[in-house]
Scaffold this motif. Sequence first.
Motif, mmCIF file in Angstrom:
data_model
loop_
_atom_site.group_PDB
_atom_site.id
_atom_site.type_symbol
_atom_site.label_atom_id
_atom_site.label_comp_id
_atom_site.label_asym_id
_atom_site.label_seq_id
_atom_site.Cartn_x
_atom_site.Cartn_y
_atom_site.Cartn_z
ATOM 1 N N UNK A 1 7.837 11.933 16.366
ATOM 2 C CA UNK A 1 8.121 11.765 15.326
ATOM 3 C C UNK A 1 9.187 12.651 15.854
ATOM 4 N N UNK A 2 10.929 12.160 15.115
ATOM 5 C CA UNK A 2 12.505 12.852 14.868
ATOM 6 C C UNK A 2 13.141 12.335 15.036
ATOM 7 N N UNK A 3 14.135 13.485 14.151
ATOM 8 C CA UNK A 3 15.097 13.533 13.160
ATOM 9 C C UNK A 3 15.860 12.662 12.833
ATOM 10 N N UNK A 4 16.055 11.654 12.004
ATOM 11 C CA UNK A 4 17.488 10.946 12.479
ATOM 12 C C UNK A 4 18.848 12.041 12.741
ATOM 13 N N UNK B 1 1.137 -0.948 -0.094
ATOM 14 C CA UNK B 1 0.395 0.112 0.016
ATOM 15 C C UNK B 1 1.203 1.012 -0.198
ATOM 16 N N UNK B 2 1.592 1.850 -1.024
ATOM 17 C CA UNK B 2 2.109 2.854 -0.980
ATOM 18 C C UNK B 2 0.556 4.345 -0.764
ATOM 19 N N UNK B 3 1.763 5.065 -0.656
ATOM 20 C CA UNK B 3 1.083 6.372 -0.529
ATOM 21 C C UNK B 3 1.908 7.510 -0.318
ATOM 22 N N UNK B 4 1.464 8.753 -0.459
ATOM 23 C CA UNK B 4 2.172 9.785 -1.494
ATOM 24 C C UNK B 4 2.436 10.816 0.311
ATOM 25 N N UNK B 5 3.332 11.642 0.529
ATOM 26 C CA UNK B 5 3.651 12.115 0.831
ATOM 27 C C UNK B 5 2.583 13.126 1.378
ATOM 28 N N UNK B 6 1.684 13.540 0.695
ATOM 29 C CA UNK B 6 0.565 15.535 1.044
ATOM 30 C C UNK B 6 -1.089 14.051 1.645
ATOM 31 N N UNK B 7 -0.423 12.604 1.246
ATOM 32 C CA UNK B 7 -1.089 12.073 2.284
ATOM 33 C C UNK B 7 -0.891 11.544 3.539
ATOM 34 N N UNK B 8 0.445 11.398 4.013
ATOM 35 C CA UNK B 8 0.672 11.077 5.115
ATOM 36 C C UNK B 8 0.919 11.486 6.279
ATOM 37 N N UNK B 9 1.808 13.305 5.782
ATOM 38 C CA UNK B 9 1.601 13.814 6.495
ATOM 39 C C UNK B 9 0.768 14.299 7.581
ATOM 40 N N UNK B 10 0.013 14.822 6.729
ATOM 41 C CA UNK B 10 -1.481 15.428 7.460
ATOM 42 C C UNK B 10 -1.410 14.240 8.300
ATOM 43 N N UNK B 11 -1.772 12.660 8.299
ATOM 44 C CA UNK B 11 -2.108 11.791 8.716
ATOM 45 C C UNK B 11 -1.406 11.595 9.764
ATOM 46 N N UNK B 12 0.134 11.647 9.877
ATOM 47 C CA UNK B 12 1.393 11.845 11.016
ATOM 48 C C UNK B 12 0.805 12.689 12.167
ATOM 49 N N UNK B 13 0.632 13.530 11.411
ATOM 50 C CA UNK B 13 0.844 15.146 12.456
ATOM 51 C C UNK B 13 -0.722 14.948 13.828
ATOM 52 N N UNK B 14 -1.726 14.103 12.673
ATOM 53 C CA UNK B 14 -3.015 14.343 13.920
ATOM 54 C C UNK B 14 -2.980 13.285 14.683
ATOM 55 N N UNK B 15 -1.759 12.248 14.525
ATOM 56 C CA UNK B 15 -1.570 11.250 15.369
ATOM 57 C C UNK B 15 -0.587 11.622 16.731
ATOM 58 N N UNK B 16 0.200 12.234 16.124
ATOM 59 C CA UNK B 16 1.580 13.054 16.798
ATOM 60 C C UNK B 16 0.257 14.287 18.147
ATOM 61 N N UNK B 17 -0.296 14.876 17.386
ATOM 62 C CA UNK B 17 -1.329 15.486 18.259
ATOM 63 C C UNK B 17 -1.679 14.827 19.237
#
Length: 68
Positions: free
Chosen positions: A23-26, A1-17
Motif C-alpha cells: 500500500x503506497x500513497x500516490x 461488486x461495490x464495497x464501502x471503505x469500512x469493509x475494504x480497509x480492514x481487509x486491506x490492512x490484514x493482507x498488508x500485514x
Amino acid sequence: MAQDAGTLVPLVCKLVAQSLLLRERSSEDERFVIISLKDAGQALQQQAHAVHAQAACATQCLSSNAKR
C-alpha cells in the motif's frame, strides 16, 4: 461488486500485514492509495486462478455427464 471503505480497509490492512499487498500513497495526489500485489500475493493469485479453472472444468464435466 461495490464495497464501502469500512469493509475494504480492514481487509486491506490484514493482507498488508500478511505481506500479500503493498500500500503506497500516490506521489501525484496523496488522497489516493495505490494497492498492488507483492510476490506472495501474485503466487496466491495464480493458485486461485488454477482452482477456478479446475472448478470450471469439474462443473462442465458434471453437467455433460448429467445430460447423458
